[in-house]
Design an enzyme around this catalytic site. Structure first.
Site, mmCIF file in Angstrom:
data_model
loop_
_atom_site.group_PDB
_atom_site.id
_atom_site.type_symbol
_atom_site.label_atom_id
_atom_site.label_comp_id
_atom_site.label_asym_id
_atom_site.label_seq_id
_atom_site.Cartn_x
_atom_site.Cartn_y
_atom_site.Cartn_z
ATOM 1 N N ASP A 31 11.107 6.405 12.484
ATOM 2 C CA ASP A 31 9.982 5.529 12.147
ATOM 3 C C ASP A 31 10.453 4.351 11.304
ATOM 4 O OD1 ASP A 31 7.279 7.944 11.736
ATOM 5 O OD2 ASP A 31 8.512 7.371 13.430
ATOM 6 N N ASP A 35 10.025 0.492 11.983
ATOM 7 C CA ASP A 35 9.361 -0.429 11.058
ATOM 8 C C ASP A 35 10.241 -1.636 10.748
ATOM 9 O OD1 ASP A 35 7.257 1.266 11.064
ATOM 10 O OD2 ASP A 35 7.698 2.199 9.128
ATOM 11 N N LEU A 81 -15.440 -0.981 3.170
ATOM 12 C CA LEU A 81 -16.151 -1.211 1.908
ATOM 13 C C LEU A 81 -15.745 -2.542 1.301
ATOM 14 C CD1 LEU A 81 -15.708 2.310 0.260
ATOM 15 C CD2 LEU A 81 -17.847 1.325 1.083
ATOM 16 N N GLU A 114 -17.346 8.281 -6.807
ATOM 17 C CA GLU A 114 -16.374 9.221 -6.229
ATOM 18 C C GLU A 114 -14.998 8.591 -6.284
ATOM 19 O OE1 GLU A 114 -17.472 9.687 -2.128
ATOM 20 O OE2 GLU A 114 -19.519 10.198 -2.692
ATOM 21 N N LYS A 116 -11.648 7.258 -4.768
ATOM 22 C CA LYS A 116 -11.327 6.685 -3.464
ATOM 23 C C LYS A 116 -9.969 7.236 -3.040
ATOM 24 C CE LYS A 116 -11.291 2.312 -0.992
ATOM 25 N NZ LYS A 116 -10.068 2.543 -0.232
ATOM 26 N N ASP A 118 -6.702 7.575 -0.946
ATOM 27 C CA ASP A 118 -5.884 6.654 -0.159
ATOM 28 C C ASP A 118 -5.274 7.404 1.019
ATOM 29 O OD1 ASP A 118 -4.639 4.403 0.658
ATOM 30 O OD2 ASP A 118 -3.121 4.380 -0.929
ATOM 31 N N ARG A 137 -10.574 6.192 12.630
ATOM 32 C CA ARG A 137 -11.447 5.037 12.481
ATOM 33 C C ARG A 137 -11.195 3.994 13.571
ATOM 34 N NH1 ARG A 137 -11.402 0.084 9.937
ATOM 35 N NH2 ARG A 137 -13.456 -0.579 9.245
ATOM 36 N N TYR A 225 -17.060 12.931 2.719
ATOM 37 C CA TYR A 225 -17.994 12.259 1.814
ATOM 38 C C TYR A 225 -19.202 11.637 2.516
ATOM 39 C CZ TYR A 225 -14.549 8.806 3.316
ATOM 40 O OH TYR A 225 -13.688 8.062 4.066
ATOM 41 N N LYS A 296 -21.577 4.414 -5.021
ATOM 42 C CA LYS A 296 -22.603 4.434 -3.966
ATOM 43 C C LYS A 296 -23.982 4.616 -4.590
ATOM 44 C CE LYS A 296 -19.298 6.795 -1.015
ATOM 45 N NZ LYS A 296 -18.936 8.000 -0.271
ATOM 46 N N LYS A 320 -11.374 -1.186 -7.161
ATOM 47 C CA LYS A 320 -9.947 -0.909 -6.965
ATOM 48 C C LYS A 320 -9.246 -0.821 -8.302
ATOM 49 C CE LYS A 320 -9.068 -0.902 -2.528
ATOM 50 N NZ LYS A 320 -8.017 -1.702 -2.036
ATOM 51 N N CYS A 417 30.745 -13.674 0.634
ATOM 52 C CA CYS A 417 30.415 -12.266 0.425
ATOM 53 C C CYS A 417 30.920 -11.821 -0.947
ATOM 54 C CB CYS A 417 31.055 -11.420 1.517
ATOM 55 S SG CYS A 417 30.877 -9.659 1.227
ATOM 56 N N CYS A 420 34.027 -9.339 -0.287
ATOM 57 C CA CYS A 420 35.295 -9.676 0.359
ATOM 58 C C CYS A 420 35.540 -11.179 0.410
ATOM 59 C CB CYS A 420 35.340 -9.111 1.773
ATOM 60 S SG CYS A 420 34.221 -9.957 2.897
ATOM 61 N N CYS A 435 27.531 -10.826 6.218
ATOM 62 C CA CYS A 435 28.982 -10.872 6.118
ATOM 63 C C CYS A 435 29.508 -10.366 7.453
ATOM 64 C CB CYS A 435 29.456 -9.975 4.980
ATOM 65 S SG CYS A 435 31.238 -9.722 5.025
ATOM 66 N N CYS A 440 35.215 -5.716 5.554
ATOM 67 C CA CYS A 440 34.650 -5.959 4.227
ATOM 68 C C CYS A 440 34.471 -4.619 3.497
ATOM 69 C CB CYS A 440 33.295 -6.651 4.376
ATOM 70 S SG CYS A 440 32.335 -6.630 2.864
HETATM 71 S S1 IVH Z 1 -17.439 5.844 1.764
HETATM 72 C C1 IVH Z 1 -19.441 2.698 4.794
HETATM 73 N N1 IVH Z 1 -16.059 7.260 0.044
HETATM 74 O O1 IVH Z 1 -12.044 3.779 1.917
HETATM 75 C C2 IVH Z 1 -18.146 3.140 4.262
HETATM 76 N N2 IVH Z 1 -14.873 5.888 1.581
HETATM 77 O O2 IVH Z 1 -11.915 0.889 1.886
HETATM 78 C C3 IVH Z 1 -18.221 4.554 3.847
HETATM 79 N N3 IVH Z 1 -12.444 6.049 1.372
HETATM 80 O O3 IVH Z 1 -12.996 3.330 5.249
HETATM 81 C C4 IVH Z 1 -16.997 4.963 3.163
HETATM 82 N N4 IVH Z 1 -12.417 7.520 -0.260
HETATM 83 O O4 IVH Z 1 -11.683 5.458 4.670
HETATM 84 C C5 IVH Z 1 -16.016 6.377 1.067
HETATM 85 N N5 IVH Z 1 -14.980 8.617 -1.506
HETATM 86 C C6 IVH Z 1 -14.925 7.744 -0.493
HETATM 87 C C7 IVH Z 1 -13.713 7.265 0.026
HETATM 88 C C8 IVH Z 1 -13.722 6.331 1.063
HETATM 89 C C9 IVH Z 1 -11.688 6.798 0.550
HETATM 90 C C10 IVH Z 1 -11.923 5.105 2.379
HETATM 91 C C11 IVH Z 1 -12.651 5.135 3.704
HETATM 92 C C12 IVH Z 1 -13.120 3.713 3.915
HETATM 93 C C13 IVH Z 1 -12.207 2.941 3.024
HETATM 94 C C14 IVH Z 1 -12.810 1.614 2.649
#
Ligand code: IVH
Length: 679
Positions: A31, A35, A81, A114, A116, A118, A137, A225, A296, A320, A417, A420, A435, A440
């Protein structure tokens, strides 16, 4: 080569590897190597925007096309979001919500905060309490049907507790726990595989795997969620079911679904800000990477009033966490010479604490980037640890830049370089200086480590420190010199006793009889990975035949494309490389392919008897039986006391009861997948 030619070459290579990965599920490169190709293409396209075309692999959402998975439409779009990066932006969100719902001045909105996660978002469909489908998604409207992979994730129940009738969609996030991520990277480091930059990349890479057995082995987890109703049955699909979001989270948890436990309801802005601040400093204690807090509106009737824009709901925002940053002095800019001769600058910093570790080095990518950001040795700089392992320099702090005689001068990329002193060259269309000297010492040192690495010639004990000493003392100028080492020569080196010298020589001696494919891979020919080396060794049978094969013969080898063929030809056209091979032959290194030795170890499922009942989601019964037999197990059609396991799919027959009666252990599909992959 012109930029247009290089772009065409890279696109062809990328498409080839995409097909190997997705259509054939048989990748030739790692991978990380993939990349790198993608990053090179992105780099050249960034510098030549007029050469970007819609069919370039860089223009595809998510990078790689996933041909191996079927796509599926979401019943309601998966929105993303809106972000808030500061407390002021969060306050502005609260004001918008209050205005939008017509609340009285001073009235407080109840929010749910809540963490978030990652990871990767996923939409799960349950029908009468049974997991039926898992879709990524994708572009928000259509995603990839990854049901068989989702079914291997233990956190996601295949059957809900107190199953409600009807069809529901549950949305959430798939992630790789940090401890698992660290373990995987430790293992990859040991076996010489490239490490993943962060848990998110590792999770994304895993979910794209077409083999659910490999996914099961990785230890992914999930949190949910969101709960949507059944469009077909006429219940609302664009918003959750029930009266409040907090009640929904409780309901999801009661059904046995994983809900991240640290969520809180907050009355108005102040407790929200407190929650965000507290988790910004505590997030390192979590088992997953959290990149913010999702805020929310709790009351679902209020949510309906607020509605959504085309992209985001108006009732939620992602606060964030700020990327962890620090200011320090840039002591100097040094350059590094890689195995292929690529010369890349890096920053040497006054040591500074960042994200719990001491940072002394940062990446600087290339000379162009340093000039663009106007980063000068002697500047104070802002360093940031984002999603990558190595921190980067965000910018110089110009207000702190000394003036007058002490004013730092712009960085000059060396023209020679550093190892060398040969003149550096930048092939047309590339951003990287190289180089070109094959002897080298910096390249030789890197090359030597690759040559000795586990998947190449597998010479244990030849690490970085030793490679360094051997090359800088002039004892080793190329790989062939390894085969002339003696105990007295080695003993003269630092930290090398008689015993380790003897062990090393034994390893080197053993490597002489390696498979030819290992030798071909070890030579470090550009574009020739392990698979390519294997194919070449198998097709040509000896190094002599390979050295003299015209491009057309090389291209005719299955799995070898024109780029690899040309690269191999160019390598063996270089007289120095031919001399190197002559010297290795003279030292007794085997240069012919030998038949592979079959393994004699007893297979993992030897002596076990399996019975399968019901339908499995990830494979047919025949495939399951095949997988069991492949591992030395036996499959029987009836349950007895001698049965080791009964594998229970959906709609099982009477065999499940028979197993319970006889006290024979049953396995659900996830547990079965774990067993046939040997964990
Ligand atoms: S609510 C209408 N809750 O963050 C959107 N999203 O940046 C409903 N994510 O696409 C999403 N933790 O994949 C929600 N506690 C949480 C989350 C969360 C991570 C992700 C989700 C979303 C992305 C948006």
């Amino acid at each position: 080569m012109t930029p247009a030619e290089r772009i065409a070459e890279l696109r062809a290579q990328i498409r080839h590897h995409e097909e190997r990965y997705y259509a054939l599920a048989d990748p030739e490169i790692s991978d990380a190597e993939f990349d790198t190709l993608m990053a090179q293409l992105e780099g050249i396209e960034r510098e030549n925007p007029d050469l970007v075309t819609a069919d370039s692999p860089t223009q595809r959402v998510g990078g790689r096309a996933v041909e191996g998975f079927a796509t599926a439409e979401h019943q309601a779009p998966m929105l993303s979001l809106d972000n808030a990066y500061t407390e002021e932006e969060l306050q502005a969100f609260d004001e918008r919500v209050r205005r939008g719902t017509g609340l009285q001045a001073g009235a407080k909105v109840t929010y749910v905060a809540e963490l978030k996660i990652d990871g990767l978002s996923i939409a799960l469909t349950y029908e009468d309490g049974q997991l039926r489908r898992g879709v990524t998604r994708g572009d928000g409207y259509r995603g990839e049907d990854v049901t068989s992979n989702v079914r291997t994730i233990k956190a996601i129940p295949l059957t809900l507790k107190n199953a409600p009738a009807g069809r529901y969609e549950v949305r959430g996030e798939i992630f790789l726990p940090r401890s698992v991520f660290e373990r995987i990277n430790r293992e990859r480091e040991k076996t010489g595989e490239p490490v993943f930059a962060n848990p998110r990349n590792a999770a994304a890479g895993t979910m794209r795997n077409l083999d659910p057995r490999q996914v099961a082995r990785r230890g992914l987890s999930a949190y949910v969620y969101q709960l949507l109703g059944d469009a077909a049955a006429g219940s609302p699909v664009d918003e959750p079911i029930g009266a409040s979001h907090s009640a929904t989270l409780e309901r999801l948890a009661a059904w046995g679904l994983p809900v991240e436990p640290n969520w809180r309801t907050c009355e108005g802005l102040d407790p929200l800000l407190e929650f965000c601040r507290a988790w910004d400093s505590r997030r390192r204690s979590l088992e997953f990477d959290a990149d913010g807090v999702v805020v929310k509106v709790d009351d679902l009737a209020l949510r309906r009033r607020l509605g959504s824009t085309a992209k985001f709901p108006r009732w939620a925002v992602a606060f964030k966490f700020p990327a962890e940053q620090a200011t320090t002095k840039l002591l100097s800019i040094e350059v590094n010479v890689g195995r292929t001769g690529a010369v890349t600058p890096y920053a040497v910093l006054d040591p500074v604490q960042l994200s719990g570790s001491t940072i002394q080095l940062a990446t600087l990518h290339n000379a162009g980037e340093i000039a663009r950001k106007d980063i000068r040795p002697g500047d104070f700089v802002l360093v940031e640890k984002g999603g990558d392992v190595i921190p980067k320099i965000v910018k110089p702090i110009l207000t702190l830049r000394p003036s007058g005689d002490a004013k730092p001068r712009p960085f000059q990329m060396p023209t020679r370089c550093p190892a060398c002193a040969s003149e550096l060259q930048r092939p047309e269309g590339e951003v990287v200086w190289r180089c070109m000297n094959t002897s080298c010492p910096a390249k030789v040192r890197r090359g030597l480590m690759h040559f000795a690495s586990r998947r190449a010639m597998n010479i244990e004990g030849l690490g970085e420190a030793l490679a360094d000493q051997l090359v800088s003392s002039g004892i080793v100028k190329d790989y062939s010199d390894l085969y002339r080492l003696s105990i007295p020569t080695l003993e003269a080196l630092e930290r090398m006793g008689k015993k380790s010298a003897a062990n090393l020589l034994e390893q080197i001696e053993r490597s002489k009889s390696n498979e030819l494919s290992r030798l071909i891979y070890a030579m470090g020919i550009r574009h020739v990975g392990e698979r390519g080396a294997d194919a070449l060794a198998g097709a040509l049978g000896s190094l002599e035949a390979l050295m003299d094969a015209p491009v057309e013969r090389l291209e005719a080898v299955q799995d070898v494309g024109p780029v690899v063929a040309r690269s191999v030809r160019a390598f063996f056209d270089e007289p120095r490389n031919r001399q190197l091979i002559d010297r290795m032959r003279a030292a007794g290194v085997r240069m012919a392919a030998t038949p592979r030795v079959a393994t004699t170890a007893s297979p993992p499922l030897a002596g076990m008897t399996f019975v399968i009942t019901g339908t499995l989601a990830s494979m047919s019964r025949e495939a399951a039986a095949g997988a069991i037999e492949e591992k030395g197990g036996r499959v029987s059609s009836s349950v007895s006391r001698k049965t080791t396991y009964v594998v229970v799919g959906t709609e099982p027959g009477s065999k499940r009861e028979k197993a319970a009666e006889l006290g024979v252990q049953t396995l659900d599909e996830a547990a079965f997948l774990q067993i046939i992959i040997g964990q």
